[in-house]
Design a protein around this motif. Structure first.
Motif, mmCIF file in Angstrom:
data_model
loop_
_atom_site.group_PDB
_atom_site.id
_atom_site.type_symbol
_atom_site.label_atom_id
_atom_site.label_comp_id
_atom_site.label_asym_id
_atom_site.label_seq_id
_atom_site.Cartn_x
_atom_site.Cartn_y
_atom_site.Cartn_z
ATOM 1 N N HIS A 525 56.315 -35.832 8.675
ATOM 2 C CA HIS A 525 55.516 -36.379 9.780
ATOM 3 C C HIS A 525 55.514 -37.903 9.726
ATOM 4 N N LYS A 526 55.468 -38.523 10.906
ATOM 5 C CA LYS A 526 55.526 -39.985 10.971
ATOM 6 C C LYS A 526 54.143 -40.632 10.966
ATOM 7 N N ARG A 527 53.109 -39.801 11.188
ATOM 8 C CA ARG A 527 51.731 -40.329 11.135
ATOM 9 C C ARG A 527 50.857 -39.308 10.412
ATOM 10 N N GLY A 528 49.574 -39.644 10.260
ATOM 11 C CA GLY A 528 48.660 -38.801 9.490
ATOM 12 C C GLY A 528 48.610 -37.367 9.974
ATOM 13 N N ILE A 529 48.389 -36.443 9.028
ATOM 14 C CA ILE A 529 48.302 -35.006 9.360
ATOM 15 C C ILE A 529 46.837 -34.649 9.582
#
Length: 806
Positions: A525-529
């Motif tokens: 993922h490229k940003r927070g989960i």
């Protein structure tokens, strides 16, 4: 096996909103009608009318977008008047949602208080401009303009004896003024309070009870205009209600004859006072865990509903509570406003309730059948997340106060706190329960740690659970630092052996349940989960992220199996539905999306909220979903796939039957019925075929006129829309023109003008009709020329024959 596979592959295709729990009260005075069946609650620019028994509501919506500042219902339940910031007064037929009259309030500032006299003919309005107006509701004009108050007039009451014609008012100078309506003058000032007067109640013609924020209640003699009794209440009093002299109130400490009254105020409990001794004879018991939280529960209003023998209170948290007037036992509780909904879960063995975390230290448990709401006190700061054990009777909440609490629902539906756990260094933002049995709880926090808490046997065995008197203390079995940033989500696998976490550091991690050892990391993922969920059937983990994607991961090799793209905003929540074959996701843009895993396809997008969807949960039967959003709404969605499939199938079968019937009618030359059936099937081409068949008959024009004339108005309108299309094609223009001619012959112009779509139909018919006319004119000219040539040729031949014979 094959049957199971087939049912597992029965994908969902749509959900429909079955119910919404929305804010219906945002502050201000609440009123209950005479028989206690309806309650009136202001909510911004609307006034909501709630049916107390079921929680169903309808709204009186103002045309102008101005907030309602005051309203009142007449004692006979017939007249409802609202006043808004637009300085207008409106009179409503509230049962029909109809505004029957609007007039200017004549105040220079908004109306702050309203009251009807006992005959429902006079209305008093107290304004923020220090004036009071009296309105004759029958003759519809202003009868009095009373000046002399200082500041906002926030309280007006008529004397119950109409022969006296007196009005009582109070404003911000803490005095109670008595106005004589025959002379329009202030005839007395009752001066005794040192803070705002909050309520007035008449015991009889000559006795008045007043309550104030100066922590006292006063009893006044209206003959002498002097104070008879002062009762110190030791709390800010927002309302005082006199108990009826008739009735058994012995359970509330009423042992003697004489005046008794109930107070509601800043401590959040009702108290009963005896006027003669100024003693508190009864005080509502407060559970131990609520003693520190009086400010959260302070009451703003209290009313008596004699018809239903009820006392109704309104709290500062917008909760409306109905008590039995003789025992003060709770009968019903409604939540008027939920603020942001941070999480929501189904509760109860048959999912009969929902539990909601609403940006507050209190939990709300709604009974879906009645809208009755229990408010659970215990946490001291905002509750952030919830999870429910498999059986649906126990659930866990975690909050910013660094704690978690375990709650149990009894057979009667009442919920109590049975355990609490402390140990995190920061707010606890995510929680997950064990799946197989009620054996452990996993929490994660802003302190970046994961904790596993064992559930003691005393909580899980029924025999021991019944003996619990106060919440047990839980201790963390294992603590592990899991991520470098906030952990947003934690979940336990269906077999209770694995734990997955998702964090702001863009990573999801897999842990062993036994010792919390790290088994692997999911990177991609490229940003927070925001959310992690185990599949109920496969060895797969689903994650959703602020990068707008959902991903499926294999938990054996930690590889990304699938990516779902389609959300334009952060995906905050995901759940598996349809036995793990589909995913449902909720985004920060308020959209829900249904995904089929096998095809990577977004089957449906549902627009049910205006803001972030923080809560998403499916019931045990997998046919209902509940969502909660920061727009303060809770929405219940019903799976309508099967219903829609059955409807489509029934429609298809009906079409086949009708088409067969149509074929039979044409064969039998029953043209009128065939025409009606083709119109009902919405088949323009079939209607055209029927008309062509009629015209081919002997006296076809006559038959067509007869059949068209016998059609209903709606059928003629349908034929008119069809013939607009036919008229565009030269092959079908003759039939179109034949129908137009019939309509023009048999329908009066006034009737034709009432047809729906007549204007666009005429506009479309004109240019094509002109073109067909020109074409036919040219054809006619050509035929006439040919005829002329032919005639000339014949004449020439005849002359030659004559010469030969001669």
């Amino acid at each position: 096996m094959e049957e199971a596979a087939a049912s597992a592959l029965r994908f969902k295709s749509n959900y429909a909103v079955s119910r919404k729990i929305e804010p219906f009260y945002k502050g201000g005075r609440v009123q209950v009608n005479r028989d206690g069946k309806f309650m009136f609650c202001p909510c911004g620019n609307k006034l909501n009318v709630i049916e107390v028994e079921t929680g169903a509501l309808h709204s009186l919506q103002q045309e102008e977008e101005e907030d309602i500042t005051a309203f009142v219902l007449s004692p006979d339940d017939e007249i409802l008047v609202t006043g808004s910031r637009a300085l207008l007064l409106k009179q409503w037929h509230w049962r029909e949602n109809q505004c029957v009259r609007t007039w200017k309030a004549v105040h220079a500032a908004p109306v702050a208080a309203m009251a009807f006299d006992s005959t429902s003919t006079l209305l008093a309005t107290g304004g923020c401009d220090s004036t009071i107006k009296i309105w004759d509701m029958i003759k519809q004009y202003c009868t009095h303009n009373l000046k002399g108050s200082s500041g906002v007039v926030h309280l007006v009451e008529f004397h119950p004896d109409t022969s006296r014609l007196q009005l009582f008012s109070s404003s911000i100078d803490y005095k109670i003024r008595i106005w004589d309506l025959t002379s329009s003058k202030c005839v007395a000032v009752l001066d005794g309070h040192f803070s705002a007067v909050t309520s007035l109640a008449f015991a009889d013609g000559n006795t008045l009870l007043s309550s104030g924020r100066d922590k006292i209640c006063m009893v006044w003699d209206l003959k002498t205009k002097e104070s008879k009794h002062t009762v110190p209440v030791y709390e800010t009093v927002e309302a005082a209600v006199l108990l009826p002299e008739k009735g058994d109130f012995s359970q509330l400490g009423v042992k003697k004859q004489g005046l008794h009254f109930v107070t509601a105020g800043s401590r959040g409990i009702l108290k009963v006072w005896e006027v003669a001794t100024a003693a508190c004879v009864y005080s509502q018991p407060v559970p131990f865990e609520l003693k520190e939280e009086a400010s959260e529960r302070s009451l703003t209003q209290c009313m008596l509903v004699p018809e239903r023998n009820e006392i109704v209170t309104v709290s500062v948290e917008h909760n409306i509570v109905f008590y039995d007037a003789q025992t003060l036992q709770l009968r019903k509780q409604l939540a008027g406003y939920n603020d942001e909904v941070l999480d929501v879960k189904f509760l109860g063995p048959a999912d009969s309730h929902i539990v909601v975390a609403t940006n507050s230290p209190q939990l709300k448990v709604f009974e879906l059948a009645t809208s009755h709401c229990q408010i659970l006190y215990g946490h001291t700061e905002t509750i952030l997340a919830l999870d429910v054990f498999r059986k649906g009777l126990m659930f866990v909440s975690c909050a910013k106060d660094k704690s978690l609490r375990v709650w149990r629902m009894n057979k009667d539906g009442r919920v109590i706190c049975v355990a609490q756990g402390l140990g995190h260094a920061h707010g606890v933002g995510a929680v997950s329960c064990s799946r197989l049995k009620e054996s452990f709880i996993v929490t994660s926090s802003q302190d970046c740690t994961i904790k596993i808490w064992n559930m003691p046997e005393s909580l899980t065995s029924k025999a021991k659970a019944a003996l619990i008197s106060s919440p047990e203390t839980l201790h963390a079995k294992v603590t592990e630092r899991g991520h470098n940033k906030d952990i947003n989500s934690v979940t336990v696998s269906p077999n209770d052996k694995l734990i997955a976490t998702g964090s702001q550091d863009r990573l999801a991690k897999l842990w062993s349940c036994s010792d919390c050892s790290l088994l692997g990391v999911f990177t991609g993922h490229k940003r927070g989960i925001w959310c992690v969920q185990f599949s109920p059937v496969d060895q797969v983990l689903a994650t959703s992220s602020a990068d707008g994607t959902l991903k499926l991961w294999g938990i054996r090799d930690f590889s990304c199996l699938k990516t779902f793209e389609g959300h334009d905003a952060s995906v905050l929540k995901i759940i598996f539905v349809s036995r793990g074959t589909q995913l449902l996701s909720g985004g920060s843009d308020g959209l829900l999306k249904l995904w089929t895993i096998k095809t990577n396809e977004c089957v449906k997008t549902l627009d049910g909220h205006e803001n972030k969807i923080w809560g998403l949960h499916s019931n045990k039967q997998d046919d209902m979903v509940v969502t909660g959003s920061s727009d303060s709404c809770i929405t219940l969605w019903k799976d309508v796939t099967e219903i829609e499939e059955k409807e489509a199938q029934a429609k298809e079968e009906e079409q086949i039957i009708k088409e067969q019937e149509l074929s039979n009618l044409l064969h039998e030359k029953r043209y009128l019925k065939a025409l009606g059936l083709a119109i009902s099937l919405d088949r323009p081409h079939t209607v055209l075929m029927v008309i062509k068949a009629i015209l081919k008959e002997t006296d076809g024009r006559k038959h067509l006129e007869e059949n068209i004339a016998r059609l209903r108005k709606d059928q003629k309108e349908a034929v008119l829309t069809f013939l607009v299309t036919w008229n565009t094609n030269s092959r079908n223009c003759h039939e179109a023109q034949a129908v137009v001619e019939t309509l023009l012959k048999h329908e009066a112009p006034e009737t034709l003008l009432q047809y729906s779509g007549i204007k666009p139909a005429v506009e479309s018919l004109l240019p094509y009709t002109e073109r067909h006319f020109q074409r036919l004119s040219r054809l006619l000219q050509a035929t006439m020329f040919i005829d002329f040539m032919w005639q000339n040729m014949r004449l020439g031949d005849a002359a030659q024959q004559e010469d030969v014979t001669l």
